[in-house]
Design an enzyme around this catalytic site. Structure first.
Site, PDB file in Angstrom:
ATOM      1  N   SER A  84       0.824  -1.211   0.000  1.00  0.00           N
ATOM      2  CA  SER A  84       0.000   0.000   0.000  1.00  0.00           C
ATOM      3  C   SER A  84       0.859   1.262   0.000  1.00  0.00           C
ATOM      4  O   SER A  84       2.003   1.262   0.462  1.00  0.00           O
ATOM      5  CB  SER A  84      -0.918   0.012   1.219  1.00  0.00           C
TER       6      SER A  84
HETATM    7  N1  SAM Z   1      -0.377  -4.962   4.143  1.00  0.00           N
HETATM    8  C1  SAM Z   1       0.283  -5.215   2.895  1.00  0.00           C
HETATM    9  C2  SAM Z   1       1.643  -4.586   2.811  1.00  0.00           C
HETATM   10  O1  SAM Z   1       2.025  -3.826   3.705  1.00  0.00           O
HETATM   11  O2  SAM Z   1       2.337  -4.899   1.835  1.00  0.00           O
HETATM   12  C3  SAM Z   1      -0.533  -4.818   1.714  1.00  0.00           C
HETATM   13  C4  SAM Z   1      -1.425  -5.865   1.355  1.00  0.00           C
HETATM   14  S1  SAM Z   1      -2.187  -5.934  -0.201  1.00  0.00           S
HETATM   15  C5  SAM Z   1      -2.916  -4.370  -0.447  1.00  0.00           C
HETATM   16  C6  SAM Z   1      -3.535  -6.991   0.308  1.00  0.00           C
HETATM   17  C7  SAM Z   1      -3.123  -8.401   0.614  1.00  0.00           C
HETATM   18  O3  SAM Z   1      -4.263  -9.099   1.110  1.00  0.00           O
HETATM   19  C8  SAM Z   1      -2.644  -9.177  -0.601  1.00  0.00           C
HETATM   20  O4  SAM Z   1      -1.366  -9.682  -0.381  1.00  0.00           O
HETATM   21  C9  SAM Z   1      -3.682 -10.298  -0.750  1.00  0.00           C
HETATM   22  O5  SAM Z   1      -3.156 -11.498  -1.249  1.00  0.00           O
HETATM   23  C10 SAM Z   1      -4.152 -10.431   0.689  1.00  0.00           C
HETATM   24  N2  SAM Z   1      -5.465 -11.092   0.859  1.00  0.00           N
HETATM   25  C11 SAM Z   1      -6.588 -10.956   0.120  1.00  0.00           C
HETATM   26  N3  SAM Z   1      -7.564 -11.740   0.636  1.00  0.00           N
HETATM   27  C12 SAM Z   1      -7.032 -12.376   1.714  1.00  0.00           C
HETATM   28  C13 SAM Z   1      -7.545 -13.299   2.669  1.00  0.00           C
HETATM   29  N4  SAM Z   1      -8.794 -13.759   2.639  1.00  0.00           N
HETATM   30  N5  SAM Z   1      -6.708 -13.731   3.648  1.00  0.00           N
HETATM   31  C14 SAM Z   1      -5.426 -13.290   3.723  1.00  0.00           C
HETATM   32  N6  SAM Z   1      -4.893 -12.426   2.843  1.00  0.00           N
HETATM   33  C15 SAM Z   1      -5.689 -11.956   1.862  1.00  0.00           C
END
Ligand code: SAM
Length: 214
Positions: A61
């Site tokens: 993000s």
């Molecule tokens: N917090 C992260 C960072 O600092 O890099 C950014 C994360 S990115 C915007 C959102 C993440 O949520 C992705 O890596 C995606 O694979 C994960 N995601 C989506 N659905 C999910 C779920 N049900 N359980 C765990 N992770 C999930």
């Protein structure tokens, strides 16, 4: 300019002017080496005002969004935090500077494992990570004082409400697949007190209590 200067510039030009006030959040973001959480091909933009690709179609993000979500969590240092969506691990590292323990879940094994290596390399001992569907929460470790979901959801997943401690706070982007609004919810007994904040765009939360597919 070295990375330390770039971090200081990031805080001074992207976070403070947009209203981030919590000194602990600003200090943590000035300390955490964001360039170690991005892909080598995007390292020149590590401190730029944007989200960056991290593989598997996912993103780290934008710094401002990390700061806003962290500030909304009102961390004082003693909290047990659940993060859904480890991604690069950057947000987890910021949380780990400000809370007692961070439990973080990622659905892509490739991303979760890389993040785990970063946590070890940076000697974080208070980040606990696992691979799986974070919409189910982490029942064995519940209740949590704070929950942060870093992917866009149609609504707050029910299991996460159940796993939030009384008086606890959830921060989550809610809305449609392509745009959302940050929702801060405080649990007070059987009541949920909701506050809506900035508009945002996150990759979708995919899972049993999220979107069913991309
Ligand atoms: N917090 C992260 C960072 O600092 O890099 C950014 C994360 S990115 C915007 C959102 C993440 O949520 C992705 O890596 C995606 O694979 C994960 N995601 C989506 N659905 C999910 C779920 N049900 N359980 C765990 N992770 C999930």
């Amino acid at each position: 300019m070295d990375y330390k200067d770039l971090r200081e510039l990031m805080v001074r030009t992207q976070l403070i002017p947009r209203g981030i006030r919590d000194k602990r959040v600003l200090d943590a973001m000035e300390r955490i080496p964001r360039h170690l959480f991005v892909d080598r091909t995007t390292i020149a933009d590590a401190y730029s005002d944007m989200a960056l690709p991290i593989g598997e179609g996912q993103t780290i993000s934008q710094p401002y969004m990390v700061a806003v979500m962290t500030e909304l969590l009102e961390l004082r240092g003693s909290e047990k935090v659940l993060e859904v969506g480890t991604g690069s691990g950057y947000q987890s590292a910021v949380l780990a500077e400000l809370a007692r323990d961070v439990y973080t879940i990622e659905r892509f094994a490739s991303l979760g494992e890389l993040a785990k290596i970063r946590f070890q390399d940076l000697s974080f001992t208070n980040i606990h990570s696992r691979i799986g569907d974070g919409t189910l929460g982490w029942l064995e470790e519940a209740p949590f004082d704070r929950i942060i979901i870093t992917a866009g959801a149609p609504e707050i997943p029910e299991p996460l409400i159940a796993q939030l401690a009384d008086g606890g706070i959830i921060v989550i982007p809610v809305g449609g697949l392509y745009s959302q609004q940050l929702l801060k919810t405080r649990k007070k007994g059987d009541n949920l007190i909701k506050e809506y904040h900035t508009l945002c765009v996150f990759v979708p939360l995919i899972g049993r209590y999220g979107w069913k597919r991309e």
